[in-house]
Motif scaffolding. Sequence first.
Motif, short mmCIF file in Angstrom:
data_model
loop_
_atom_site.label_atom_id
_atom_site.label_comp_id
_atom_site.label_asym_id
_atom_site.label_seq_id
_atom_site.Cartn_x
_atom_site.Cartn_y
_atom_site.Cartn_z
N LEU A 270 40.53 31.37 37.02
CA LEU A 270 39.90 32.33 36.12
C LEU A 270 38.37 32.27 36.15
O LEU A 270 37.72 33.32 36.20
N PRO A 271 37.74 31.09 36.14
CA PRO A 271 36.27 31.07 36.20
C PRO A 271 35.71 31.74 37.46
O PRO A 271 34.73 32.47 37.40
N ALA A 272 36.36 31.51 38.60
CA ALA A 272 35.89 32.14 39.85
C ALA A 272 36.10 33.65 39.79
O ALA A 272 35.25 34.42 40.24
N ALA A 273 37.22 34.09 39.22
CA ALA A 273 37.48 35.52 39.10
C ALA A 273 36.46 36.18 38.18
O ALA A 273 35.98 37.28 38.46
N LEU A 274 36.11 35.52 37.08
CA LEU A 274 35.11 36.07 36.16
C LEU A 274 33.73 36.13 36.81
O LEU A 274 32.97 37.08 36.60
N GLU A 275 33.41 35.12 37.60
CA GLU A 275 32.12 35.10 38.31
C GLU A 275 32.04 36.29 39.26
O GLU A 275 31.04 37.01 39.30
N ARG A 276 33.11 36.53 40.01
CA ARG A 276 33.11 37.64 40.95
C ARG A 276 33.07 38.97 40.21
O ARG A 276 32.39 39.90 40.63
N LEU A 277 33.80 39.08 39.11
CA LEU A 277 33.77 40.31 38.31
C LEU A 277 32.36 40.59 37.81
O LEU A 277 31.88 41.73 37.87
#
Length: 82
Positions: free
Chosen positions: A17-24
């Motif tokens: 989730l942290p990586a997905a939020l960063e990319r978002l």
Amino acid sequence: MDRLTQKTEAGYSAADLPAALERLGRFEDFYESVRDGQGALSQELAALRDAGKQKSYEFRERMGRKLTNTEILLRLEQFGLK
């Protein structure tokens, strides 16, 4: 680009989730940059038109960028990303 999300029947999920939020967040920065750039390009094109430089390299280059940005924004809208 490696996908960080998986499509499910309920929507989307992400293992990291942290990586997905960063990319978002970076994607949203990109979208805002393209959208805001359209306004600046419109002003630059208007100034060049007023100066009678519609056939100049500068005008054509900016018009090409504006058309490319318009296509990007339209494609994003097709996926509900506006």
